[in-house]
Scaffold this active site. Structure first.
Site, mmCIF file in Angstrom:
data_model
loop_
_atom_site.group_PDB
_atom_site.id
_atom_site.type_symbol
_atom_site.label_atom_id
_atom_site.label_comp_id
_atom_site.label_asym_id
_atom_site.label_seq_id
_atom_site.Cartn_x
_atom_site.Cartn_y
_atom_site.Cartn_z
ATOM 1 N N ASP A 205 0.858 -1.190 0.000
ATOM 2 C CA ASP A 205 0.000 0.000 0.000
ATOM 3 C C ASP A 205 0.890 1.236 0.000
ATOM 4 O OD1 ASP A 205 -1.744 2.078 0.348
ATOM 5 O OD2 ASP A 205 -2.851 1.182 1.998
ATOM 6 N N HIS A 210 0.509 8.036 3.733
ATOM 7 C CA HIS A 210 1.137 7.365 4.865
ATOM 8 C C HIS A 210 2.649 7.609 4.965
ATOM 9 C CE1 HIS A 210 -2.705 5.424 5.254
ATOM 10 N NE2 HIS A 210 -2.617 4.933 4.035
ATOM 11 N N ILE A 225 -0.362 9.445 8.367
ATOM 12 C CA ILE A 225 -1.102 8.573 9.273
ATOM 13 C C ILE A 225 -0.785 7.112 8.970
ATOM 14 C CG2 ILE A 225 -2.953 10.247 9.575
ATOM 15 C CD1 ILE A 225 -4.651 8.575 7.624
ATOM 16 N N GLY A 228 -4.875 1.966 7.864
ATOM 17 C CA GLY A 228 -5.915 1.293 8.622
ATOM 18 C C GLY A 228 -5.698 -0.208 8.672
#
Length: 304
Positions: A205, A210, A225, A228
């Site tokens: 990902d 990120h 961040i 998830g």
């Protein structure tokens, strides 16, 4: 034969033509070849350490992929499915809402798998669209079904296309998983590292949200961040350590995690189900909600 070969398999009588057309569209399978190196990289990405030899040393007699590795082979298939048929579609307004993973067979530590994604459900929320995709991941050599994922994304500003408003009950995939009123049966805390997202992204990902401060700022965040699915993996590891193998896992992404924060996973065992909720310790903010696993073979015994 997989139901994926039937172009009308996921069409609902309430679907408007724009959704029916998207559901009928053929989508190519995506192959994913991996080795024990990729398994180790994923395990490290969700917090395994040099002390966890069964997760970080390929010659350990119990070497294995952690159960949530099942979200990795499907990622290219699910993230590559087109959504530009939705009105006013803007990828910058897409949010990952929920994830469900069903593990059908033992996870090989090296293999070539093939994944195919289809639209399962599309809801019109007025000011947004909620799109659920279903992804089958099979062993390319044998055709055996290894994983099934459903992934729900919300696209702000893409509603108003005349679609149905309320989704169907799909059992564990859509369960509310409300924590019991009693105290948790088990709680595990784990501090993520400041480089957690930088490591996890190497499992496939590569969203700049990120890793890039500039891109994170465009998204309204002070800094990049955590993925998830990384939080899902860390909490799944906590459940696995506490209660043993599970055959499925479902979460709703309720908030963000910043690398370096501490994840607190609270768990309640209810028969074969373990309901869990994950918060950040520093901000007392819920990040995973409506979450649960179904234990394998009756489960309930700690794996480690």
């Amino acid at each position: 034969m997989s139901r994926f070969s039937d172009p009308t398999a996921f069409v609902d009588s309430e679907d408007p033509e724009i959704v029916v057309s998207a559901k009928k569209e053929g989508i190519e399978s995506v192959d994913f070849t991996y080795t024990d190196r990729d398994v180790i990289l994923y395990n490290l990405g969700i917090g395994a350490t040099e002390k966890d030899l069964k997760w970080t040393y390929e010659n350990d007699e119990d070497f294995e992929a952690l159960p949530t590795f099942g979200v990795v082979p499907q990622f290219s298939a699910s993230s590559g499915i087109g959504l530009d048929w939705l009105p006013n579609y803007n990828p910058a307004k897409l949010l990952h809402g929920e994830q469900y993973l069903k593990i059908h067979r033992s996870i090989p530590t090296a293999a070539t798998l093939t994944s195919q994604a289809r639209f399962l459900e599309v809801l019109d929320k007025g000011k947004a669209a909620a799109v659920t995709m279903i992804i089958e991941t099979r062993d390319k050599a044998t055709g055996d079904l290894i994983f099934e994922n459903t992934s729900t994304v919300f696209i702000r500003g893409a509603g108003g296309f005349g679609g149905k408003k309320i989704g169907k009950d799909r059992g564990p995939q859509t369960s509310a998983n409300k924590p019991p009123s009693r105290g948790a049966d088990k709680v595990i805390e784990e501090q993520t590292s400041s480089s957690q997202a930088a490591l996890y992204r190497l499992s496939g990902d590569y969203n700049p949200l990120h890793i890039s401060p500039d891109f994170a700022a465009i998204g309204g965040f002070d800094k990049p961040i955590l993925h998830g699915l990384c939080s899902l993996g860390i909490s799944g590891k906590h459940v696995y350590k506490s209660f043993g193998k599970f055959e499925d896992i479902k979460v709703r992404f309720a908030g963000v995690v910043f690398p370096g924060e501490t994840l607190v996973t609270s768990m309640w065992k209810e028969g074969r189900k373990v309901i869990f909720e994950t918060k950040t310790k520093e901000r007392n903010s819920i990040v995973l909600a409506a979450a649960a696993v179904t234990l394998a073979d009756g489960g309930g015994k700690a794996k480690l």
